[in-house]
Design an enzyme around this catalytic site. Sequence first.
Site, PDB file in Angstrom:
ATOM      1  N   ASP A 172     -14.173   6.683   1.178  1.00 31.85           N
ATOM      2  CA  ASP A 172     -14.485   5.462   1.907  1.00 31.85           C
ATOM      3  C   ASP A 172     -13.688   4.267   1.392  1.00 31.85           C
ATOM      4  O   ASP A 172     -12.987   4.357   0.396  1.00 31.85           O
ATOM      5  CB  ASP A 172     -16.000   5.177   1.836  1.00 31.85           C
ATOM      6  N   ASP A 173     -13.827   3.134   2.099  1.00 35.51           N
ATOM      7  CA  ASP A 173     -13.063   1.940   1.774  1.00 35.51           C
ATOM      8  C   ASP A 173     -13.624   1.221   0.564  1.00 35.51           C
ATOM      9  O   ASP A 173     -12.894   0.562  -0.170  1.00 35.51           O
ATOM     10  CB  ASP A 173     -13.076   0.983   2.969  1.00 35.51           C
ATOM     11  N   HIS A 191      -8.318 -11.454 -14.111  1.00 33.53           N
ATOM     12  CA  HIS A 191      -7.763 -10.923 -15.351  1.00 33.53           C
ATOM     13  C   HIS A 191      -6.263 -10.748 -15.178  1.00 33.53           C
ATOM     14  O   HIS A 191      -5.816 -10.267 -14.141  1.00 33.53           O
ATOM     15  CB  HIS A 191      -8.424  -9.573 -15.679  1.00 33.53           C
ATOM     16  N   CYS A 232       0.818  -1.212   0.000  1.00 34.61           N
ATOM     17  CA  CYS A 232       0.000   0.000   0.000  1.00 34.61           C
ATOM     18  C   CYS A 232       0.853   1.264   0.000  1.00 34.61           C
ATOM     19  O   CYS A 232       0.339   2.352  -0.246  1.00 34.61           O
ATOM     20  CB  CYS A 232      -0.958   0.013   1.191  1.00 34.61           C
TER      21      CYS A 232
HETATM   22 CO    CO Z   1      -9.641   0.713   3.308  1.00 32.22          CO
HETATM   23 CO    CO Z   2      -8.741   0.238  -0.401  1.00 35.67          CO
END
Ligand code: CO
Ligand code: CO
Length: 353
Positions: free
Chosen positions: A48-49, A137, A16
């Site tokens: 948001d997530d 994919h 990340c």
């Molecule tokens: Co998140």
């Molecule tokens: Co995310």
Amino acid sequence: MNEPIRLTKLAKRAGCAAKHPPGFLLPLLGQLPKVMDPRVLVGSSTADDAAIVKLNEDTALVFTTDFFTPIVDDPRDFGRVAAANALSDVYAMGGVPLSALSVVGFPDGLPASVLAEILGGAAAVAEEAGIAIAGGHTIKSEEPIFGLAVVGTVHPNKAIANSGAKPGDALILTKPLGLGIITTAAKNDNDDANAIGEAIRVMTTLNRAAAEALAPFDVHALTDVTGFGLLGHLRNVTSASGVEAEVWFDRVPVLDAARTYVKAGIAPGGTRANASFLQEWVSFAPDLADHERLILADAQTSGGLLAAVPAAIANDVRRALDAAGTLAAAVVGRIVGTGTGRIVATRTPPAPG
Ligand code: CO
Ligand code: CO
């Protein structure tokens, strides 16, 4: 004998921490056409997530995608971490995963067995989450890329967005910080304490148990701590909720090796970018050292859930998380009042009164 392939050596950035920083993304999202579809209950405006789209009175779809370059060397571990990380965004909306697709970039010249290991690791974690990876994919790419697109379901009235935090709420975190710092140390052969095993254990732990423990409670806001760090994701909550917050450094769970490494100057570029973006939003107490501030901004991969719950139930929530075996269940701060999203980081909670 062939040297084993070290996946992190094939990627410039990892996990990340490879995300574009919020300072890049947020202004850009603001220029896109506004989402007008009334079925979209949660879109991109609250950072948001996952997105939430209403299907009918009883069911909404939660859907999200998350993928990145290798955060760890072992292909199977990479698949496990990426899958746990992608699934987390469904849990972070109060949803239950339903199925997933693989998103794959794979370089020419790497053995197909490496990809088989990545997919196998992901499948094992998906099974722990109670779902199947139903397809995917794959493209050729310079660096290996792996992640999932996940769909889940939630009752349209039960989705937990970033925007519901209220003054007085306690902030509870369910995993320790320091994953970006430790994985960067390992990638650069500086992991003297051999902490990567512990970091992998943390990153491959699903947020399922934490989400299930939280489900019976009145959770006002919920997110997971990933690329923007604890302070960055808390900022998404505070600004979407129109509130201000405090974070108490000494109450924040942190992996021991991360404290040592960051003091020695080790941190991912993404963590430093977060810290610089956050200057505008966070006031740090003068006794918090620069390396301690970096921990609070450290780019996590597959980090814990961060929940805002009424202070009156915070202890019950902590006990429920402990009983569910979550890696941490710490009250790390609180929502202090209405505002524009600002955060004050201190070493300890202010004295009562
Ligand atoms: Co998140
Ligand atoms: Co995310």
